[in-house]
Motif scaffolding. Structure first.
Motif, PDB file in Angstrom:
ATOM      1  N   ILE A  58       4.962  -6.284  12.900  1.00 40.31           N
ATOM      2  CA  ILE A  58       4.909  -6.728  11.336  1.00 40.31           C
ATOM      3  C   ILE A  58       5.091  -5.581  10.719  1.00 40.31           C
ATOM      4  CG2 ILE A  58       3.750  -7.825   9.575  1.00 40.31           C
ATOM      5  CD1 ILE A  58       2.157  -9.490  11.699  1.00 40.31           C
ATOM      6  N   GLN A  59       6.170  -5.642   9.974  1.00 36.63           N
ATOM      7  CA  GLN A  59       6.683  -4.368   9.165  1.00 36.63           C
ATOM      8  C   GLN A  59       6.613  -4.757   7.565  1.00 36.63           C
ATOM      9  OE1 GLN A  59      10.227  -3.192  10.902  1.00 36.63           O
ATOM     10  NE2 GLN A  59       9.131  -1.066  11.220  1.00 36.63           N
ATOM     11  N   GLY A  60       6.573  -3.716   6.453  1.00 34.67           N
ATOM     12  CA  GLY A  60       6.691  -4.298   5.423  1.00 34.67           C
ATOM     13  C   GLY A  60       6.240  -2.975   4.389  1.00 34.67           C
ATOM     14  N   THR A  61       6.093  -3.317   2.901  1.00 37.22           N
ATOM     15  CA  THR A  61       5.609  -2.502   2.146  1.00 37.22           C
ATOM     16  C   THR A  61       4.876  -3.026   1.144  1.00 37.22           C
ATOM     17  OG1 THR A  61       7.985  -2.840   0.911  1.00 37.22           O
ATOM     18  CG2 THR A  61       7.312  -0.568   1.572  1.00 37.22           C
ATOM     19  N   ILE A  62       3.643  -2.275   0.557  1.00 36.00           N
ATOM     20  CA  ILE A  62       2.924  -2.953  -0.525  1.00 36.00           C
ATOM     21  C   ILE A  62       3.245  -2.075  -1.904  1.00 36.00           C
ATOM     22  CG2 ILE A  62       0.727  -3.544  -1.274  1.00 36.00           C
ATOM     23  CD1 ILE A  62       1.297  -4.971   1.544  1.00 36.00           C
ATOM     24  N   SER A  63       3.405  -2.526  -3.042  1.00 33.47           N
ATOM     25  CA  SER A  63       3.486  -1.550  -3.955  1.00 33.47           C
ATOM     26  C   SER A  63       2.449  -2.246  -5.058  1.00 33.47           C
ATOM     27  CB  SER A  63       4.781  -1.897  -4.479  1.00 33.47           C
ATOM     28  OG  SER A  63       5.717  -1.891  -3.635  1.00 33.47           O
TER      29      SER A  63
ATOM     30  N   LEU B 200      -1.729   6.197  -6.539  1.00 34.01           N
ATOM     31  CA  LEU B 200      -1.517   7.143  -5.690  1.00 34.01           C
ATOM     32  C   LEU B 200      -2.614   7.260  -4.813  1.00 34.01           C
ATOM     33  CD1 LEU B 200       0.394   9.781  -8.027  1.00 34.01           C
ATOM     34  CD2 LEU B 200       1.329   7.486  -7.113  1.00 34.01           C
ATOM     35  N   GLN B 201      -2.222   7.349  -3.510  1.00 33.50           N
ATOM     36  CA  GLN B 201      -3.250   7.736  -2.419  1.00 33.50           C
ATOM     37  C   GLN B 201      -4.373   6.421  -2.474  1.00 33.50           C
ATOM     38  OE1 GLN B 201      -1.791  11.033  -3.385  1.00 33.50           O
ATOM     39  NE2 GLN B 201      -0.766  10.633  -1.467  1.00 33.50           N
ATOM     40  N   LYS B 202      -4.013   5.500  -2.634  1.00 32.78           N
ATOM     41  CA  LYS B 202      -5.053   4.297  -2.860  1.00 32.78           C
ATOM     42  C   LYS B 202      -4.909   3.557  -1.360  1.00 32.78           C
ATOM     43  CE  LYS B 202      -6.579   4.101  -6.821  1.00 32.78           C
ATOM     44  NZ  LYS B 202      -7.218   5.080  -7.385  1.00 32.78           N
ATOM     45  N   SER B 203      -6.377   3.377  -1.165  1.00 34.55           N
ATOM     46  CA  SER B 203      -6.378   2.505  -0.080  1.00 34.55           C
ATOM     47  C   SER B 203      -6.077   1.143   0.015  1.00 34.55           C
ATOM     48  CB  SER B 203      -7.791   2.833   0.654  1.00 34.55           C
ATOM     49  OG  SER B 203      -8.291   1.766   1.365  1.00 34.55           O
ATOM     50  N   ILE B 204      -5.469   0.622   0.861  1.00 32.12           N
ATOM     51  CA  ILE B 204      -4.909  -0.793   0.918  1.00 32.12           C
ATOM     52  C   ILE B 204      -5.346  -1.462   2.144  1.00 32.12           C
ATOM     53  CG2 ILE B 204      -3.135  -2.508   0.900  1.00 32.12           C
ATOM     54  CD1 ILE B 204      -1.549  -0.619  -0.757  1.00 32.12           C
ATOM     55  N   VAL B 205      -6.138  -2.687   2.207  1.00 30.87           N
ATOM     56  CA  VAL B 205      -6.543  -3.277   3.424  1.00 30.87           C
ATOM     57  C   VAL B 205      -5.901  -4.621   3.660  1.00 30.87           C
ATOM     58  CG1 VAL B 205      -8.639  -4.162   4.818  1.00 30.87           C
ATOM     59  CG2 VAL B 205      -8.701  -2.151   3.467  1.00 30.87           C
ATOM     60  N   ILE B 206      -5.095  -4.691   4.841  1.00 31.02           N
ATOM     61  CA  ILE B 206      -4.550  -5.952   5.209  1.00 31.02           C
ATOM     62  C   ILE B 206      -5.227  -6.521   6.375  1.00 31.02           C
ATOM     63  CG2 ILE B 206      -2.511  -6.707   6.148  1.00 31.02           C
ATOM     64  CD1 ILE B 206      -0.744  -4.915   5.074  1.00 31.02           C
ATOM     65  N   GLU B 207      -5.516  -7.851   6.201  1.00 30.74           N
ATOM     66  CA  GLU B 207      -6.173  -8.638   7.182  1.00 30.74           C
ATOM     67  C   GLU B 207      -5.660  -9.999   7.314  1.00 30.74           C
ATOM     68  OE1 GLU B 207     -10.640  -9.163   6.436  1.00 30.74           O
ATOM     69  OE2 GLU B 207     -10.013  -8.158   4.481  1.00 30.74           O
ATOM     70  N   ILE B 208      -5.411 -10.158   8.710  1.00 32.09           N
ATOM     71  CA  ILE B 208      -4.908 -11.463   9.260  1.00 32.09           C
ATOM     72  C   ILE B 208      -5.861 -11.768  10.440  1.00 32.09           C
ATOM     73  CG2 ILE B 208      -2.856 -12.705   9.997  1.00 32.09           C
ATOM     74  CD1 ILE B 208      -1.075 -10.226   9.570  1.00 32.09           C
ATOM     75  N   PRO B 209      -6.961 -12.632  10.008  1.00 33.06           N
ATOM     76  CA  PRO B 209      -8.070 -12.825  10.721  1.00 33.06           C
ATOM     77  C   PRO B 209      -7.787 -13.597  12.166  1.00 33.06           C
ATOM     78  CG  PRO B 209      -8.702 -13.511   8.555  1.00 33.06           C
ATOM     79  CD  PRO B 209      -7.082 -13.049   8.575  1.00 33.06           C
TER      80      PRO B 209
ATOM     81  N   SER C 104       3.040   8.857  -2.752  1.00 33.42           N
ATOM     82  CA  SER C 104       3.104   9.597  -4.056  1.00 33.42           C
ATOM     83  C   SER C 104       4.079   8.830  -4.893  1.00 33.42           C
ATOM     84  CB  SER C 104       3.875  10.972  -3.856  1.00 33.42           C
ATOM     85  OG  SER C 104       5.086  10.823  -3.162  1.00 33.42           O
ATOM     86  N   THR C 105       4.648   7.487  -4.507  1.00 30.77           N
ATOM     87  CA  THR C 105       5.226   6.611  -5.352  1.00 30.77           C
ATOM     88  C   THR C 105       4.322   5.424  -5.727  1.00 30.77           C
ATOM     89  OG1 THR C 105       6.693   5.734  -3.610  1.00 30.77           O
ATOM     90  CG2 THR C 105       7.386   7.670  -4.664  1.00 30.77           C
TER      91      THR C 105
END
Ligand code: GCB
Length: 610
Positions: free
Chosen positions: A227-232, A239-248, A260-261
């Motif tokens: 699974i590929q993608g982007t989160i904006s 910047l440099q923020k943590s993002i958590v993806i869950e698919i239980p 940096s974007t």
């Protein structure tokens, strides 16, 4: 300031910053502004221009004669010649044509006003106002301040209103203008009703200061375990923020960092992903979280490719048993928008035996694609680049590209959507080829996981009118070769199908995106009498036989599921303002041809199972 290739003109700086990017807000909890709004019909745009025809927008301050100022007389001698609160009301979302008798044929400006109070849940949160669609141009004002202008009748848009909203007595005013324009998309001439109004939901959405602005999650086209993608992220601290993806259900919980974007690249591997398909429309609950923002969506994962003349869904050939659909409500007989409308339309498609629908001729409301995801129906989506367009006009191109980008951004997490279509029946010329070529390249750059097509036309060989081909240079740019054909209706009578030979040389899948005949439900005659159910039935039989001779045939979307309104169709007692090519009448009655196609599709489905 002109942004997003000239389509959204935002006058509010922070709103402008966000408007230049696509934003997914429709998934979030929201406060609905749907319901009754006050409206003023303003054919001369008296509330927008002074008597020298200078727009009030360009004056200093907010002139009280400008309708967007929502002024009231200060005392009994004060002259104000409009009053929203004493004006009639109209339902939002909906079109005005089918709500108000006197507006049935109206094309022009109508002002809408909604007053509301709003208490923020958290003082640091941001607020947005979102519109599912307004046809065709919307000038939007909150509390007298202009938020922006949006052009194009079928795309969602939003404005940030954090610094403009008050706890009490807000007034939102929208000038809606549905005048057709030569340089518009669509242009002056179409074969559907130009419904005006705020035609889809209006909501207020509240987000944390830093929030998930857009997310894309798709199965890698060449690797079903990835699974590929982007989160904006949007906001000031992205910047440099943590993002958590869950698919239980897949036991996935993974953390990513924005770069940096403000974007994070997502790459997840799992070898037990159940693939979405019409037979098993499996959707996973996906949660994306960052800081105190969290969104949840049901997403399906599947691949779609072509190999020679085959369309491959999850690596297996699929025949697209389709039907074309306009966005009209079977209940109100006006512009459709609700989940109830979508359920009725897609249930009829299922009953017909479809595994696929062509949503013509513009992006439909989001209920359609969400429901298609859960019902297991494949979807072709298109933008209203229809017939003749001002191919040479850069603003027209910018407008088309904007509508394309908005459609792709809105729907690219929908597993059901497999085709982006660039245009319908556009006449071949160098400028048109360049226009469509640029659009197709744009679509591919925005989404490399789906198939590109366009409903083209067919033509005869110069030396033999009975040999048909496509002969359109745009055929090179598409993954699926699609064309509309009306042999037996605009071109002879149904028996002509027997004389035609198809010579399509391209080794690509072919979809016949339209064929059909008008029939007035309940009008019975012999099979050569135009507009009878028998004629339509006969045409379906002959056409299906003929099309079966095309070796690359990979799908069909006959024209059309339900009769739809069109001002071009004037024949008394038969059409009365309706295009009668529906397999179902505007009253929901099935015509004889419905059963011919149903039988054909049930045989195709059996063949596929073998
Ligand atoms: C077409 C158009 C469609 C029309 C249909 C018709 O080729 O693509 O928009 O409604 O023919 O009924 O003539």
């Amino acid at each position: 300031m002109t942004l997003r290739t000239g389509i959204i003109i935002s006058l509010v700086t922070f709103s402008a910053l966000l408007s230049s990017q696509q934003t997914h807000l429709s998934l979030r909890p929201s406060i609905s502004l749907n319901g009754q709004w006050n409206y003023i019909v303003d054919p001369y745009e008296n509330g927008f221009y002074n008597y020298r025809y200078e727009p009030y927008d360009s004056s200093h301050g907010i002139p009280r004669n400008a309708f967007f100022s929502n002024s009231k007389p200060r005392d009994r001698s004060d002259l104000i010649e409009y009053d929203f609160d004493r004006s009639d009301t109209i339902a939002v979302p909906s079109d005005w044509n089918t709500q108000k008798k006197q507006l049935f044929y109206y094309e022009g400006t109508v002002w809408y006003k909604k007053s509301f109070d709003y208490l923020k849940k958290n003082p640091s949160n941001r607020l947005f106002i979102t519109f599912g669609a307004v046809n065709y141009q919307a000038d939007v004002y909150l509390n007298g301040k202009k938020l922006g202008v949006h052009v194009g009748g079928f795309a969602p848009f939003n404005y940030e209103i954090t610094d403009l909203i008050q706890d009490r007595d807000n007034f939102l005013i929208v000038k809606v203008d549905n005048k057709r324009k030569k340089e518009g998309v669509p242009t002056l001439n179409t074969d559907w009703w130009n419904y005006g109004g705020i035609t889809r939901d209006v909501k207020i959405v509240e987000t944390p200061e830093t929030f998930i602005r857009e997310h894309v999650l798709q199965l890698d086209r060449n690797d079903g375990n990835r699974i590929q993608g982007t989160i904006s992220l949007g906001g000031t601290a992205v910047l440099q923020k943590s993002i958590v993806i869950e698919i239980p259900e897949l036991n996935i919980k993974k953390e990513f960092q924005t770069d940096s974007t403000g974007n994070a690249v997502i790459d997840l591997r799992k070898n037990n992903i159940v693939r979405w398909s019409p037979e098993n429309p499996k959707l996973y609950t996906v949660t994306i979280g960052t800081g105190n923002d969290k969104i949840t969506e049901r997403i399906g994962f599947r691949t779609v490719n072509t190999s020679g003349s085959k369309i491959l869904l999850n690596d297996k050939p699929v025949f697209l048993r389709g039907i074309s659909i306009h966005e009209e409500s079977p209940f109100s007989k006006g512009r459709g928008h609700s989940s109830k409308d979508a359920l009725q339309l897609l249930s009829w498609a299922k009953e017909l035996g479809c595994n696929y629908v062509r949503l013509a001729h513009y992006p439909h409301n989001e209920n359609m694609v969400h429901l298609a995801d859960s019902m297991g129906i494949l979807v072709w989506e298109e933008i209203p680049v229809y017939w003749t367009i001002a191919w040479n006009n850069p603003e027209t191109y910018a407008n088309a590209e904007e509508q394309l980008s908005a459609m792709i951004s809105r729907d690219r997490n929908r597993a059901s959507v497999i085709v982006w279509s660039m245009a319908n029946e556009t006449p071949v010329s160098d400028v048109r080829n360049m226009f469509l070529g640029k659009l197709a390249a744009r679509a591919r750059s925005l989404d490399g996981t789906r198939l590109i097509s366009a409903a083209l036309e067919q033509r005869s060989f110069p030396d033999n009118p009975n040999i048909r081909t496509i002969g359109d240079p745009f055929a090179e740019a598409v993954d699926i070769l699609s064309f509309n054909q009306y042999i037996g209706w605009y071109d002879g009578v149904p028996s002509k199908c027997r004389e035609i030979r198809w010579k399509i040389n391209e080794n690509k899948p072919v979809i016949v995106s339209e064929f059909g005949a008008d029939a007035k439900y309940g009008f019975h005659a012999d099979s050569l009498t135009r507009f009878s159910e028998e004629y339509q039935e006969y045409l379906y039989r002959e056409t299906l036989e003929m099309l079966n001779t095309i070796p690359q045939l990979s799908g069909l979307s006959p024209w059309i599921l339900v009769d739809f309104r069109s001002p071009r169709r004037t024949l008394p007692k038969i059409q009365d303002g309706w295009n009668r090519k529906g397999l179902i009448s505007d009253n929901g009655e099935k015509k004889k041809a419905f059963y011919i196609l149903q039988k054909y599709y049930s045989a195709k489905a059996r063949e596929q199972q073998k």
